[in-house]
Design a protein around this motif. Structure first.
Motif, short mmCIF file in Angstrom:
data_model
loop_
_atom_site.label_atom_id
_atom_site.label_comp_id
_atom_site.label_asym_id
_atom_site.label_seq_id
_atom_site.Cartn_x
_atom_site.Cartn_y
_atom_site.Cartn_z
N MET A 155 -2.71 -1.87 5.06
CA MET A 155 -3.28 -2.21 4.24
C MET A 155 -3.19 -4.58 4.38
O MET A 155 -4.87 -4.46 4.31
N SER A 156 -2.69 -4.42 4.94
CA SER A 156 -2.68 -6.31 4.69
C SER A 156 -3.27 -6.91 6.03
O SER A 156 -3.46 -8.05 5.87
N LEU A 157 -3.08 -5.87 7.00
CA LEU A 157 -3.62 -6.48 8.53
C LEU A 157 -4.94 -7.10 8.57
O LEU A 157 -5.12 -8.54 9.24
N ALA A 198 0.39 -7.97 -0.26
CA ALA A 198 1.49 -6.35 -0.06
C ALA A 198 2.21 -6.03 -1.92
O ALA A 198 2.42 -4.98 -1.95
N LEU A 199 2.14 -7.52 -2.07
CA LEU A 199 3.14 -7.44 -3.40
C LEU A 199 2.43 -6.68 -4.33
O LEU A 199 3.07 -5.83 -5.75
N GLY A 200 1.17 -7.46 -4.76
CA GLY A 200 0.29 -6.91 -5.63
C GLY A 200 -0.05 -4.84 -5.40
O GLY A 200 -0.45 -4.36 -6.39
N GLU A 201 -0.59 -4.39 -4.71
CA GLU A 201 -1.00 -3.64 -4.24
C GLU A 201 0.18 -2.01 -5.18
O GLU A 201 1.54 -2.02 -5.20
N THR A 202 -0.47 -0.93 -5.53
CA THR A 202 0.09 -0.30 -6.62
C THR A 202 0.16 1.54 -6.56
O THR A 202 0.86 1.81 -5.90
N MET A 203 -1.40 1.66 -6.02
CA MET A 203 -1.15 3.31 -5.55
C MET A 203 -0.49 3.43 -4.13
O MET A 203 -0.31 4.57 -4.46
#
Lengths: 275, 295
Positions: free
Chosen positions: B158-160, B216-221
């Motif tokens: 996701m952060s790529l 990456a830190l804020g990702e939840t689901m």
């Protein structure tokens, strides 16, 4: 502001269909059953629409408090904190038990364990037993798959065994996810509503018989006669809470749930009638 | 007459734009103060020391425990794990795109990478449950793949896009004279990239990494679905973890208002907010440095 908006929606809804939309929210355990009720009810009673959504027992009750739901499905009894909120808002609450549910404990097929006593189960779930050595011949780590701590099922198991879950227990999003996990994890144990494991649909998992101190004989959560007789340790009534003032709106739906057709729906969905 | 009207319109629009700008700042400030206000209420009931050093998060037990440590360690473990995968992969991809790839391939690759950012996080979480998780379990010979490693891999994916897009811009912005000078001095292409171009682009690369880390830190689901949500301090990447975001998502919907538990959720949200704010500020600082260097 929010309630104003809800009133507005309500007014539009009632104008459009003649009959109001009955909004049912709450327990994820009951949501499948409630959907089947809603569909069959609509067939019989074409002018009424029942909308169902899940989200957990607590969410349903919260929605009932702030007027976003007409019926709150709850797989646990309403607690004192919540009752206090109803009192504060001067809402008179009524409840209705429409079915019974049994919690099944499931393990993978190849785990050498068919029956578990409630004492052992408490030790497993609270983390006293860290591996299966005490109960089976294999020394493999126990992986616990439970529901998240906002779930009524989670609370029910916790209270029934009077334990705190070990913090190592994994918390899954729902019953289906727990079953998926147990299928692949040969040292896992999980708990799900009996409706999710009935009818021999899952061949890779095994439903444990539960033995408690009172009923000496191990009982399976899939054994309907024992459940109706109240012999299974993890059986519970499924509640529907509603405001007394809205009874005229939802009466027909509640009666439908109690009818013969309603009871038949309960049985085919894997739950048990409350009689 | 016309003259007047134009000035009025100008002034009006100036105010409109100003209001829009100020509104954003007011929103940020408002959110921050709401978090802070509710967090402070927590410390009426819980000692700050217990909150920051307590090793257990268990608000549901009789003996309520509100230690942020397991959540914080989990959050950083999964985020740093994801960066360990995404930084090398992202920067190498960006270097390839800007320095080596033939133009036609770039035209195809760039939109493809940006498409990666368009995948909903819930879909990636689902892949974590049905594909990556079982794969990890098989690979490491363990029973369950719902752990920090699973979350790291998914968050890396996701952060790529963030890392690649920003790094590529940074590398492209290095003036051609640098490369030409390096090549003229007899360095080969490899040496030029690793000793001249990439170091020159370093501020931009750091900005890219910081923004990726913030994501990456804020990702939840995704982490909620794929990491098992066991709220204990993990011993390694193969343990189940429970991040701050997942904890808030799970518990916020159920918590009775104005209770200790409610305030505790605000407090952990405030901690997360401060961390991501700090990381984004660092990222921005480096990004600005790059802009200066471009001039």
């Amino acid at each position: 502001m929010k309630s104003l908006f809800a009133c507005f929606l309500f007014a539009v809804g009632s104008c459009a269909s003649g009959d109001a939309i009955i909004k049912v929210k709450g327990s994820d355990t009951e949501v499948n059953l409630a959907v089947q009720f809603a569909e069959s009810f609509h067939e019989v009673n074409e002018t009424s629409i029942v909308s169902i959504s899940g989200g957990g027992s607590g969410l349903g009750i919260a929605s009932l408090i702030n007027g976003n739901a007409d019926i709150a499905n709850s797989s646990r009894r309403i607690n004192d904190e919540e009752l206090e909120l109803f009192k504060k808002k001067k809402i008179v609450l009524d409840s209705f038990v429409f079915a019974q549910d049994a919690i099944a404990f499931v393990v993978a097929k190849d785990l050498k364990l068919d029956t578990i006593s409630t004492i052992d189960l408490a030790k497993v779930l609270s983390g006293v037993y860290k591996n299966w050595e005490a109960l089976t011949d294999k020394k493999v780590q126990i992986n616990i798959y439970g529901r998240q701590n906002n779930s009524g099922t989670h609370d029910f198991v916790k209270q029934r065994l009077s334990i705190d879950f070990t913090p190592y227990a994994k918390q899954m999003n729902g019953n289906a996810q727990i079953i998926e996990a147990i299928k692949t994890d040969h040292s896992g144990i999980g708990y799900v509503g009996a409706g999710y494991v009935g009818h021999g649909a899952n061949t890779e998992i095994k439903v444990l018989y539960i033995k408690d101190g009172v009923v000496k004989r191990p009982v399976s959560p899939l054994d309907a006669t024992s459940i109706v007789a109240g012999l299974y340790f993890f059986q519970r009534p499924l509640f529907q809470y509603y405001r007394r003032s809205s009874i005229s709106k939802i009466k027909a739906f509640l009666q439908f749930e109690n009818s013969d057709q309603g009871q038949q729906i309960i049985r085919t969905a894997g739950y048990y009638p409350f009689k | 007459m016309m003259h007047y009207r134009r000035e009025d319109t100008d002034r009006l629009f100036k105010y409109i734009f100003k209001a829009a700008g100020l509104l954003t700042i007011a929103l940020l400030g408002g959110i921050f103060f709401m978090l802070l206000y509710n967090s402070i209420a927590l410390f009426a009931n819980i000692k700050p020391l217990d909150f920051f050093t307590g090793s257990q998060w268990n608000p549901e037990s009789l003996n309520q425990k509100y230690g942020i440590a397991p959540l914080l360690v989990s959050t950083f473990l999964v985020a740093i794990g994801s960066m360990a995968i995404a930084i090398p992969l992202g920067i190498l991809t960006a270097t390839y795109l800007s320095e080596l790839a033939p133009g036609r391939l770039t035209q195809f690759l760039k939109p493809a990478i940006e498409m990666l950012a368009a995948i909903p996080s819930v879909a990636i979480g689902f892949l974590g449950i049905v594909l990556v998780g079982p794969g990890i379990a098989k690979l490491f010979g363990i029973q369950s793949g719902l752990n920090a490693r699973n979350g790291s891999i998914l968050l890396a994916v996701m952060s790529l896009p963030t890392i690649i897009t920003i790094s590529e811009d940074a590398i492209k912005a290095v003036p051609n004279t640098y490369r030409e000078a390096s090549l003229a001095l007899g360095a080969n292409r490899w040496q030029t990239i690793f000793r001249v171009t990439l170091p020159a682009a370093m501020p931009g690369l750091i900005a890219a990494v910081m923004l990726g880390l913030g994501r990456a830190l804020g990702e939840t689901m995704t982490v909620l679905m794929a990491t098992g949500n066991a709220s204990v301090i993990p011993r390694g990447f193969l343990d189940s973890i429970r991040t701050i975001t997942a904890t808030i998502a799970i518990e916020m919907g159920e918590v009775p208002y104005q209770t200790t538990h409610y305030f505790a959720l605000f407090a952990i949200a405030a901690v997360l907010f401060l961390f991501t704010l700090f990381i984004n500020l660092v990222g921005e600082r480096y990004a600005n440095q790059r802009r200066k260097f471009q001039e």
